[in-house]
Design a protein around this motif. Sequence first.
Motif, PDB file in Angstrom:
ATOM      1  N   UNK A  88      28.615  59.399  11.388  1.00 59.88           N
ATOM      2  CA  UNK A  88      27.407  59.470  12.208  1.00 59.88           C
ATOM      3  C   UNK A  88      26.688  60.797  11.989  1.00 59.88           C
ATOM      4  N   UNK A  89      27.453  61.886  11.958  1.00 66.97           N
ATOM      5  CA  UNK A  89      26.854  63.203  11.737  1.00 66.97           C
ATOM      6  C   UNK A  89      26.167  63.283  10.376  1.00 66.97           C
ATOM      7  N   UNK A  90      26.814  62.742   9.357  1.00 60.99           N
ATOM      8  CA  UNK A  90      26.224  62.752   8.010  1.00 60.99           C
ATOM      9  C   UNK A  90      24.913  61.972   7.979  1.00 60.99           C
ATOM     10  N   UNK A  91      24.895  60.829   8.660  1.00 59.93           N
ATOM     11  CA  UNK A  91      23.664  60.041   8.710  1.00 59.93           C
ATOM     12  C   UNK A  91      22.542  60.806   9.403  1.00 59.93           C
ATOM     13  N   UNK A  92      22.879  61.436  10.519  1.00 55.24           N
ATOM     14  CA  UNK A  92      21.858  62.165  11.273  1.00 55.24           C
ATOM     15  C   UNK A  92      21.351  63.390  10.514  1.00 55.24           C
ATOM     16  N   UNK A  93      22.234  64.024   9.729  1.00 52.35           N
ATOM     17  CA  UNK A  93      21.835  65.241   9.006  1.00 52.35           C
ATOM     18  C   UNK A  93      21.217  64.956   7.650  1.00 52.35           C
ATOM     19  N   UNK A  94      21.263  63.696   7.222  1.00 49.82           N
ATOM     20  CA  UNK A  94      20.832  63.373   5.853  1.00 49.82           C
ATOM     21  C   UNK A  94      19.355  63.629   5.607  1.00 49.82           C
ATOM     22  N   UNK A  95      18.558  63.655   6.659  1.00 50.25           N
ATOM     23  CA  UNK A  95      17.123  63.858   6.465  1.00 50.25           C
ATOM     24  C   UNK A  95      16.634  65.255   6.769  1.00 50.25           C
TER      25      UNK A  95
END
Length: 287
Positions: free
Chosen positions: A96-103
């Motif tokens: 979840x953290x990776x998805x949120x930080x990906x942008x």
Amino acid sequence: MKKMVQRLLIFFIGIPVIFSLVIFLPFYKYFAFNIAVVIFSALGAAELSVLLAQKKLRIIKIEAAVLGAVPPAAMLLTVCFGFNDLLLPAIIAVAVACLLMSGIFSRGEALDDSISRIAAGFAVLLYPGILMTWIVRLSHLEKNTSIIILTFLCIVFSSDSAAWAAGKLFGRKNQGFIPVSQSKSIAGFTGGLIVPTLVGLGAALVYPEVFIPDHSLNAPVAGAVLGLLTGIAGTLGDLGESVIKRSSGLKDSGGIIPGRGGVLDSIDSITFAAPVFYLAFRLFFIP
């Protein structure tokens, strides 16, 4: 006719292969069977990404496959190799953290598309990813594990097969009562609930040493309720995936399985049924 033959081949070849993984390869807490669960979850997630892309919720297929595989893979490590129980929630938190930080470093159009990519990532992480962990979790039961897993598979597969057969034989004049799936019939739904109820009842009668009731219900009644609840969940899983397909405008999630469509078309019922079966079994019987 061709589609019917293909479906029968899948039934008489594919299902025995799955059962064989449980019966003949129980080593390391059914590692081979659980690896198959991880693979199917990854493939199903990749197919879901294609369906989501039709509504501009875009995520790269390989990324979707990884997100779909991560939850059941984490559960596999916990069940088969004794990793800490916190591994699954930790892995989900990281994903979840990776998805949120990906942008964070995105600009322009890429930034505008970030929210659709994040939403698609959350979707494949949850379905089929997290839901498939409940199948792997069945391997964590300490006693009579093979019989419990096979009972689960028999309930789900019999429900799906009975619904299809009853619909073909008796459902021509009672179709269309569910808008999202016009081919579904009252006869099909009835068959898809009666047969798994009987399978649950039969399992409790044949294996009383496995299905020992934990409450006031006697074993046959508890087994019948277990089968019914699992059958209902499997039916809802099938309809839920139909909603996604119809909304996307695609008939099938893919074409990898002859006569069935895609992987997601084949695991939709089992994905929804797994948590219901596991929780109902733990509620009704002594694990």
